[in-house]
Scaffold this motif. Sequence first.
Motif, PDB file in Angstrom:
ATOM      1  N   HIS A  27      -0.644  12.693 -16.211  1.00  0.00           N
ATOM      2  CA  HIS A  27      -1.148  14.050 -16.654  1.00  0.00           C
ATOM      3  C   HIS A  27      -0.138  14.751 -17.372  1.00  0.00           C
ATOM      4  N   HIS A  28       1.335  14.407 -17.297  1.00  0.00           N
ATOM      5  CA  HIS A  28       2.267  14.992 -18.019  1.00  0.00           C
ATOM      6  C   HIS A  28       2.075  14.787 -19.497  1.00  0.00           C
ATOM      7  N   ASN A  29       1.542  13.839 -19.989  1.00  0.00           N
ATOM      8  CA  ASN A  29       1.084  13.556 -21.403  1.00  0.00           C
ATOM      9  C   ASN A  29       0.156  14.168 -22.010  1.00  0.00           C
ATOM     10  N   GLU A  30      -0.649  14.894 -21.366  1.00  0.00           N
ATOM     11  CA  GLU A  30      -1.927  15.655 -21.985  1.00  0.00           C
ATOM     12  C   GLU A  30      -1.290  16.912 -23.101  1.00  0.00           C
ATOM     13  N   GLY A  31      -1.802  16.685 -23.942  1.00  0.00           N
ATOM     14  CA  GLY A  31      -1.419  17.674 -25.189  1.00  0.00           C
ATOM     15  C   GLY A  31      -0.099  16.905 -25.936  1.00  0.00           C
ATOM     16  N   TRP A  32       0.513  15.918 -25.373  1.00  0.00           N
ATOM     17  CA  TRP A  32       1.385  15.461 -26.319  1.00  0.00           C
ATOM     18  C   TRP A  32       1.135  14.398 -27.345  1.00  0.00           C
ATOM     19  N   ASP A  33       1.975  14.444 -28.343  1.00  0.00           N
ATOM     20  CA  ASP A  33       1.535  13.212 -29.352  1.00  0.00           C
ATOM     21  C   ASP A  33       2.645  12.137 -29.088  1.00  0.00           C
ATOM     22  N   ARG A  34       2.407  11.501 -28.012  1.00  0.00           N
ATOM     23  CA  ARG A  34       2.940  10.228 -27.767  1.00  0.00           C
ATOM     24  C   ARG A  34       2.328   9.106 -27.788  1.00  0.00           C
ATOM     25  N   PRO A  35       3.046   7.907 -28.291  1.00  0.00           N
ATOM     26  CA  PRO A  35       2.200   6.637 -28.484  1.00  0.00           C
ATOM     27  C   PRO A  35       1.843   6.065 -26.983  1.00  0.00           C
ATOM     28  N   THR A  36       0.655   5.377 -27.044  1.00  0.00           N
ATOM     29  CA  THR A  36       0.200   4.675 -25.797  1.00  0.00           C
ATOM     30  C   THR A  36       0.736   3.096 -25.884  1.00  0.00           C
ATOM     31  N   LEU A  37       1.008   2.678 -24.758  1.00  0.00           N
ATOM     32  CA  LEU A  37       1.517   1.391 -24.680  1.00  0.00           C
ATOM     33  C   LEU A  37       0.324   0.298 -24.859  1.00  0.00           C
ATOM     34  N   VAL A  38      -0.050  -0.544 -25.645  1.00  0.00           N
ATOM     35  CA  VAL A  38      -1.262  -1.465 -25.472  1.00  0.00           C
ATOM     36  C   VAL A  38      -0.633  -2.951 -25.313  1.00  0.00           C
ATOM     37  N   LEU A  39      -1.251  -3.195 -24.290  1.00  0.00           N
ATOM     38  CA  LEU A  39      -0.733  -4.805 -23.715  1.00  0.00           C
ATOM     39  C   LEU A  39      -1.796  -5.781 -24.319  1.00  0.00           C
ATOM     40  N   LEU A  40      -1.378  -6.758 -24.717  1.00  0.00           N
ATOM     41  CA  LEU A  40      -2.109  -7.855 -25.745  1.00  0.00           C
ATOM     42  C   LEU A  40      -1.730  -9.069 -24.776  1.00  0.00           C
ATOM     43  N   HIS A  41      -2.904  -9.609 -24.038  1.00  0.00           N
ATOM     44  CA  HIS A  41      -2.775 -10.968 -23.149  1.00  0.00           C
ATOM     45  C   HIS A  41      -2.581 -12.139 -23.911  1.00  0.00           C
ATOM     46  N   GLU A  42      -2.183 -12.937 -23.126  1.00  0.00           N
ATOM     47  CA  GLU A  42      -2.001 -14.697 -23.604  1.00  0.00           C
ATOM     48  C   GLU A  42      -3.501 -15.261 -23.912  1.00  0.00           C
ATOM     49  N   ALA A  43      -3.186 -16.590 -24.366  1.00  0.00           N
ATOM     50  CA  ALA A  43      -4.276 -17.336 -24.740  1.00  0.00           C
ATOM     51  C   ALA A  43      -5.427 -17.523 -23.487  1.00  0.00           C
ATOM     52  N   LEU A  44      -5.010 -17.634 -22.394  1.00  0.00           N
ATOM     53  CA  LEU A  44      -5.815 -17.826 -21.168  1.00  0.00           C
ATOM     54  C   LEU A  44      -5.767 -16.691 -20.185  1.00  0.00           C
ATOM     55  N   GLY A  45      -5.619 -15.380 -20.841  1.00  0.00           N
ATOM     56  CA  GLY A  45      -5.530 -14.061 -20.228  1.00  0.00           C
ATOM     57  C   GLY A  45      -6.234 -13.278 -19.735  1.00  0.00           C
ATOM     58  N   HIS A  46      -6.359 -12.428 -18.742  1.00  0.00           N
ATOM     59  CA  HIS A  46      -7.240 -11.588 -18.104  1.00  0.00           C
ATOM     60  C   HIS A  46      -6.324 -10.378 -17.839  1.00  0.00           C
ATOM     61  N   ILE A  47      -6.976  -9.093 -17.766  1.00  0.00           N
ATOM     62  CA  ILE A  47      -6.457  -8.098 -17.087  1.00  0.00           C
ATOM     63  C   ILE A  47      -5.817  -8.315 -15.794  1.00  0.00           C
ATOM     64  N   ASP A  48      -6.250  -8.740 -14.866  1.00  0.00           N
ATOM     65  CA  ASP A  48      -5.741  -9.079 -13.572  1.00  0.00           C
ATOM     66  C   ASP A  48      -4.570 -10.087 -13.603  1.00  0.00           C
ATOM     67  N   MET A  49      -4.337 -10.813 -14.687  1.00  0.00           N
ATOM     68  CA  MET A  49      -3.220 -11.710 -14.730  1.00  0.00           C
ATOM     69  C   MET A  49      -1.785 -11.071 -15.048  1.00  0.00           C
ATOM     70  N   TRP A  50      -2.027  -9.682 -15.388  1.00  0.00           N
ATOM     71  CA  TRP A  50      -0.734  -8.861 -15.665  1.00  0.00           C
ATOM     72  C   TRP A  50      -0.095  -8.463 -14.268  1.00  0.00           C
ATOM     73  N   LYS A  51      -0.971  -8.571 -13.252  1.00  0.00           N
ATOM     74  CA  LYS A  51      -0.548  -8.130 -11.940  1.00  0.00           C
ATOM     75  C   LYS A  51      -0.183  -6.830 -11.746  1.00  0.00           C
ATOM     76  N   ASP A  52       0.935  -6.414 -11.314  1.00  0.00           N
ATOM     77  CA  ASP A  52       1.309  -5.165 -11.212  1.00  0.00           C
ATOM     78  C   ASP A  52       2.253  -4.643 -12.081  1.00  0.00           C
ATOM     79  N   PHE A  53       2.302  -5.268 -13.236  1.00  0.00           N
ATOM     80  CA  PHE A  53       3.258  -5.137 -14.597  1.00  0.00           C
ATOM     81  C   PHE A  53       2.971  -3.895 -15.189  1.00  0.00           C
ATOM     82  N   PRO A  54       1.610  -3.766 -15.718  1.00  0.00           N
ATOM     83  CA  PRO A  54       1.147  -2.737 -16.352  1.00  0.00           C
ATOM     84  C   PRO A  54       1.550  -1.225 -15.475  1.00  0.00           C
TER      85      PRO A  54
END
Length: 267
Positions: A27-54
Motif C-alpha cells: 500500500h505504501h508504494n502507491e503513487g511512488w516511482d519505485r521499481p518492481t522486483l521481477v522474479l525469473l524462475h529456473e529451467a524446471l521452475g514454477h511459481i510455487d517452487m519459489w516457496k515463501d521467498f517472494p
Amino acid sequence: MDEIRWQERLLTLKDGSEIFALHGKHHHNEGWDRPTLVLLHEALGHIDMWKDFPQLLADKTGLDLFVYERRGYGRSSPITLPRPDDYLEQEGRDWLEAVLDAAGLDRAVLVGHSDGGSIALVGAACMPDRVDAIITEAAHIRIDPLTTAGILEAAELYNTTDLPKKLARYHGERTDLLFRAWNETWLRERFQPLDLSGWLNDIRCPALIIQGENDQYGETAQVTDIVSGIGDKAEALFIPQCGHVPHLQAKEITLQAMAGFIESLEL
C-alpha cells in the motif's frame, strides 16, 4: 511495514500467448516511482517452487514484486519441441520486455535463478533504461563440463527414481515435455555453442551475481567471468555449503544479501 497484497494475473501478449503471474503490491508504494522486483524462475521452475521467498523478499525490501511463469510453464501458454538453441536470448531480448509491457511495469529489478539468471543478464543488456539492477543465482553464460555432468546425472535420476513424480506436483501433464525441453536442449550438439558473454558489456546497472560454492551445474568461473564482463558495477557472492538453489538452501544468507544489495541502491 504494511502487508503486501497478492493478485493473480493472466496477461495476454501481442502474439496471443498467455502468461500467468502473481503481483504483490505494498500500500505504501502507491503513487511512488519505485521499481518492481521481477522474479525469473529456473529451467524446471514454477511459481510455487519459489516457496515463501517472494513474500520474504518483498517484506524485507519494501518493493512490490512480480513473479511469472514463462511460456510452457504452470498456467502459461504451452510450448512445443524442439526448443531453439537461442531460447535464453529470445526470452531475455524479446519475451521479457513483452511481459513487462503487458504487466505495466516501467522499472524493474530482475532477480533470476539459473535459466532465469541468464535471461536477466540478456534482459538488462537489452533494456538499460528500464532495468535498475539485477541479481542472479546460478546464472550461466555457457555450458561448461560441470553443467553437462549435472544434466546427465539429472537425466539418470529422472529415469530411475521418483523425480518425475516430484516434478509432476508442479508441472502435471507437462512434466515430460519440460524435462525434455531442458535436458535435450542443453545436451544437444549445437551449430553455435551457447555464449552469452557478448551481452555483458551492454549491462549498465548494478549487479549482484550469486552462486553456491557446491553448485553442481556450474563452475565458479561462470560467476567471475560474468562479473568481469559487466565491470565495476558487478559484485560476486559465493555462498558456502550451498548448491544450485541459494534462495532455498541458504535462504537467510541469500535474503540478507539481496536485501542489503537493494538497500544500497537507494531506489
